[in-house]
Design a protein around this motif. Structure first.
Motif, mmCIF file in Angstrom:
data_model
loop_
_atom_site.group_PDB
_atom_site.id
_atom_site.type_symbol
_atom_site.label_atom_id
_atom_site.label_comp_id
_atom_site.label_asym_id
_atom_site.label_seq_id
_atom_site.Cartn_x
_atom_site.Cartn_y
_atom_site.Cartn_z
ATOM 1 N N GLN A 45 0.970 -1.260 0.212
ATOM 2 C CA GLN A 45 0.088 -0.024 -0.065
ATOM 3 C C GLN A 45 0.869 1.121 0.147
ATOM 4 O O GLN A 45 0.582 2.230 -0.685
ATOM 5 C CB GLN A 45 -0.943 0.060 1.255
ATOM 6 N N ALA A 46 2.104 1.106 0.759
ATOM 7 C CA ALA A 46 2.939 2.574 0.840
ATOM 8 C C ALA A 46 3.616 2.619 -0.587
ATOM 9 O O ALA A 46 3.503 3.708 -0.964
ATOM 10 C CB ALA A 46 4.014 2.400 1.823
ATOM 11 N N LEU A 47 3.757 1.726 -1.416
ATOM 12 C CA LEU A 47 4.258 1.762 -2.678
ATOM 13 C C LEU A 47 3.152 2.223 -3.631
ATOM 14 O O LEU A 47 3.463 3.318 -4.278
ATOM 15 C CB LEU A 47 4.733 0.584 -3.346
ATOM 16 N N LEU A 48 2.115 2.038 -3.432
ATOM 17 C CA LEU A 48 0.766 2.579 -4.415
ATOM 18 C C LEU A 48 0.536 3.958 -4.008
ATOM 19 O O LEU A 48 -0.069 4.667 -4.931
ATOM 20 C CB LEU A 48 -0.422 1.568 -4.218
ATOM 21 N N GLN A 49 0.246 4.262 -2.669
ATOM 22 C CA GLN A 49 0.248 5.584 -2.294
ATOM 23 C C GLN A 49 1.302 6.584 -2.513
ATOM 24 O O GLN A 49 1.070 7.796 -2.313
ATOM 25 C CB GLN A 49 -0.204 5.475 -0.801
ATOM 26 N N ASN A 50 2.568 6.002 -2.771
ATOM 27 C CA ASN A 50 3.771 6.964 -2.753
ATOM 28 C C ASN A 50 3.886 7.486 -1.404
ATOM 29 O O ASN A 50 4.187 8.670 -1.167
ATOM 30 C CB ASN A 50 3.582 7.862 -3.955
#
Length: 847
Positions: A362-367
């Motif tokens: 999720q951190a990767l997707l949300q930047n």
């Protein structure tokens, strides 16, 4: 249903019961273990009450063959002696009671068409996936069938695939360029910046597949479902009842479909250097029981590399997928069947409304920063603070009740303002050439605090309805079961906390023995191991321990800590239930708020990690998207397990995965559309675990036994009584308590109707009188209480009706018909003879 009041003598009651039974009139006899001479009466109008009320109905999708009948249940006789097999086969012939009042035309089997080579090819595809067989194994099997003289059998796996006619996935290959940090369609020279690409064998690549075409395939597989039916139910039962979906209805007046996305990394096989990151989509309009099956899975793309993708790689990976989703938002003409063979073209818009992932993905997707960093929460802007730990410093996300109520949630509007602020800050840094290094560091630190963790624009912001804050769901698998609850277990049993008030390490052996007394049905997803192995528990085992095994901690945890645990138990029972009433939303919010706020006071701020804080956001996720089981990563990880276990190659994993999935989908499409041979349909449901062609048996008894019970002999003194150990009611398998005593699983715990009230009990005996429909002798507790906990933050009391407990001294016995059975349940008997009964929140993932 007739009942007899406790005013008549025992012999008169027996005479009436016998007369009613032989007249084939429904009855239910309620007996006390201490006084068997009186019977209760009931009004004739209760016969109509056999039909469940709307709020009591079990969703037909929740009791499908795939989840409610163990796959090996039909083979259980092979484990018995030969004589037992013969007896049971005779029982099956004599005691299959299926709608006796049906006409002869209805009861006769339907005409069977001959088995075709395409049927065999499709079944072999399912057979290969079910048993994880290699291509060479199937080729050898085809050669063996040819040796037996079967004509026109496919000569090889290739010819078999030609018969199935899989859908062409039409893949597009991309390669990551480190120079311009974008996706290139050329593996040797970047198609964007003309930079030479690395020539090593482990070059990071990703493949995308047409989402548009796969949606049409899913629609073909579900031609009998009305995807555009508007629900008038005010309660929350699925994503389509949530606040987010209803808001979309007000924004879009056209026909539309919605998607939920999952991105997660998985190792293809042990010892393999490469890992894959598939992008999976689920169509929310498909019923939840079928939504996450392989034939309804949409694979948007697959990343293949030797490491976890970086932020810019993930962005380049998602770019072509987001571009296609943006086109689908404008509409595409799909073909629908609408319960008829006539095709209907309908312009339909497709929207991505949610994503359910673990926190690193999720951190990767949300930047956003990593979950353990400042502003690492994807749902709100909590900063956290550094505190001392045993090994140095860690970030704590502890917050008081007041702080949690004032917290700022992430949203599209908030994201846009912070991105603009970050752009302004970048300009300030570029203009500060005359500042010292320390001044630049201080300026950068102030900027980070003001930007609330935003590392750049989120690629999902270009979509129409997707919210870069609330659309990222709070997942129960990683945040609750393998997150907050596992953290609590480690605190309780870790030796370094032996002197803390929460420590119960010295009780591990006795707790493990008590946990082994938890009785779960055989259709439970994963039966748990011993408690002393909790460090290696899977999420399903953690789930069982929290939802049903919490009672073992009642005598060892201090009252404040046990009540705190009960708040989490009650919260998860409610948010995973099949239907959530609007009036329960405020209670869910209070439970989640109280649990998080009190965690700091009980376990100190040091242990308030990100997963503990995430419990606070469960309430808003439920309000937006409905009960958690409809979108949890339990579903997506199950899909990942199925598609990766079928991967046998050492190279080209993505090509094998997508071709295998589409081949499987093509086989199921044929079997779903065709009225195949009845024998093959039965084999499909019993051995391959596919419920599309399942056989429905109203009542069928098995395993005749010589064990006799006194009560049936008293009620029917001059009748021939036959006793059995197993009975199938609809798609449920029920056993007697004695039969299940020596087995790890227990199918004798049931919920049934008694005086039109849902009651928990245990099946003591299954018997049939004069070869008539069987009856069940059930032991139940006449006095039970719901589970109780106090919500500390509001000082309110909460009663959980799906969990009830009582003592053995209040036990009673009754005789019921098979039609009074509702569903199976779980039970636990504590050392002080207190009996707990648990209703599964949802049958789809539990039983």
């Amino acid at each position: 249903m007739f009942r007899y009041k406790k005013k008549q003598q025992h012999n008169l009651s027996i005479a009436h019961a016998l007369a009613r039974y032989h007249a084939s009139v429904s009855e239910e006899i309620v007996l006390s273990t201490s006084d068997t001479q009186m019977f209760e009466s009931h009004d004739d109008a209760d016969d109509d009450d056999r039909i469940l009320r709307p709020e009591e109905e079990i969703d037909s999708g929740e009791v499908d063959m795939d989840t409610d009948v163990p796959l090996d249940a039909f083979d259980e006789l092979q484990l018995e002696a030969e004589a037992d097999v013969d007896e049971m086969e005779e029982d099956e012939a004599k005691f299959s009671f299926v709608n006796d009042d049906r006409s002869d035309a209805e009861s006769r089997p339907s005409s069977e068409r001959p088995i075709t080579m395409k049927d065999i090819a499709c079944l072999l595809v399912l057979f290969k996936r079910r048993h994880k067989l290699s291509i060479q194994c199937i080729s050898d099997l085809l050669a063996l069938l040819s040796l037996f003289g079967i004509r026109d059998i496919p000569r090889s796996w290739y010819h078999l695939k030609c018969l199935v006619e899989p859908i062409n996935p039409s893949p597009s290959y991309f390669f990551t360029c480190s120079s311009c940090q974008s996706a290139s369609m050329d593996s040797r020279k970047c198609s964007n910046c003309q930079h030479d690409m690395p020539s090593d064998s482990y070059q990071d690549t990703f493949v995308t597949f047409s989402i548009k075409d796969q949606i049409q395939l899913v629609l073909n597989n579900n031609s009998g479902i009305d995807l555009f039916s508007s629900s008038t139910n005010c309660a929350l039962s699925d994503v389509t009842n949530g606040r987010f979906y209803k808001q979309l209805k007000t924004l879009c007046s056209d026909h539309f479909l919605t998607l939920t996305m999952n991105v997660d990394g998985v190792q293809v096989k042990k010892g393999c250097k490469t890992s894959i990151w598939p992008i999976l989509f689920a169509l929310n309009e498909i019923p939840s029981s079928k939504r996450y099956s392989v034939e309804n899975t949409i694979i948007g793309g697959i990343w293949l590399g030797v490491h976890k993708p970086s932020r810019w790689q993930m962005k380049s990976f998602l770019s072509p997928v987001i571009d296609e989703l943006s086109l689908l938002e404008k509409g595409h003409t799909y073909v629908y069947f609408r319960n008829s063979s006539k095709e209907q073209n309908q312009l339909t818009k497709v929207f991505l409304i949610a994503a359910c992932c673990d926190k690193p993905a999720q951190a990767l997707l949300q930047n956003l920063p990593e979950p353990i960093a400042a502003f690492g929460c994807g749902r709100c802007e909590i900063q956290g603070k550094m505190v001392n730990s045993e090994r140095g410093r860690v970030r704590s996300f502890a917050a008081s009740k007041t702080d949690l109520e004032r917290i700022i949630l992430r949203s599209n509007a908030r994201h846009d303002s912070l991105v603009n602020l970050r752009t302004l800050h970048q300009q300030q840094i570029n203009n500060s050439v005359n500042q010292s290094r320390e001044q630049k560091k201080e300026l950068a630190r102030k900027h980070i605090l003001a930007e609330k963790g935003i590392l750049g624009p989120c690629i999902f912001r270009s979509l129409f309805v997707f919210d870069v804050g609330s659309s990222f769901m709070t997942d129960s698998l990683h945040n609750i079961y393998s997150g907050a609850f596992k953290r609590m277990l480690k605190l309780w049993f870790d030796p370094k906390y032996s002197f803390e008030p929460w420590s119960i390490k010295c009780h591990m052996n006795s707790l493990s023995a008590q946990f082994a007394q938890l009785r779960l049905p055989s259709t439970t997803t994963r039966l748990p191991r011993h408690l002393n192995e909790f460090k290696t528990f899977k999420a399903n085992e953690m789930r069982i321990l929290l939802l049903f095994g919490f009672a073992i901690f009642a005598k060892v945890l201090r009252p404040t800590y046990y009540n705190h645990l009960l708040q989490l138990v009650a919260l998860m029972h409610v948010v995973e239930s099949r239907t959530i009433l609007k009036m329960h939303l405020s209670m869910i919010q209070q439970l989640s708020l109280s649990f998080v706020a009190e965690f700091r006071d009980l376990y100190t701020s040091r242990h308030c990690v990100q997963v503990v804080h995430s419990v606070f956001h469960v309430s808003s996720t439920v309000e937006d998207f409905g009960p958690l089981p409809n979108f949890t990563t339990f579903n997506f990880e199950s899909i990942l397990g199925k598609i990766t276990r079928a991967t046998k190659s050492t190279r080209h994993h993505s090509a094998e995965i997508i071709s295998g999935v589409h081949l499987y989908q093509g086989a199921l499409t044929h079997l779903n559309k065709s009225s195949i041979n009845n024998c093959l349909a039965q084999f499909l449901s019993s051995h391959l675990g596919y419920a599309g062609q399942s056989f429905h048996r109203d009542v069928q008894v098995m395993h005749e036994t010589g064990k006799q019970y006194t009560l049936p002999s008293i009620l029917f003194p001059s009748s021939t009584i036959r006793y059995f150990d197993v009975i199938y009611v609809r798609t449920f398998r029920i056993t007697t308590t004695q039969y299940a005593a020596k087995k790890k699983a227990d199918d004798s715990n049931i919920i049934f109707r008694l005086n039109n009230i849902h009651t928990f009990g245990n099946v003591c005996s299954i018997f049939s009188v004069q070869n008539r429909p069987p009856l069940l002798l059930v032991k139940y507790l006449s006095k039970t209480e719901p589970l109780f906990c106090k919500i500390i933050s509001t000082n309110a009391d909460f009663y959980l009706q799906s969990v009830r407990y009582g003592v053995d001294s209040t036990s009673r016995t009754c005789v019921i018909e098979a039609a009074d059975f509702i569903e199976k349940c779980a039970s636990f008997r504590s050392s002080d003879s207190t009996c707990y009964y648990f209703r599964f929140p949802t049958l789809t993932h539990s039983s």
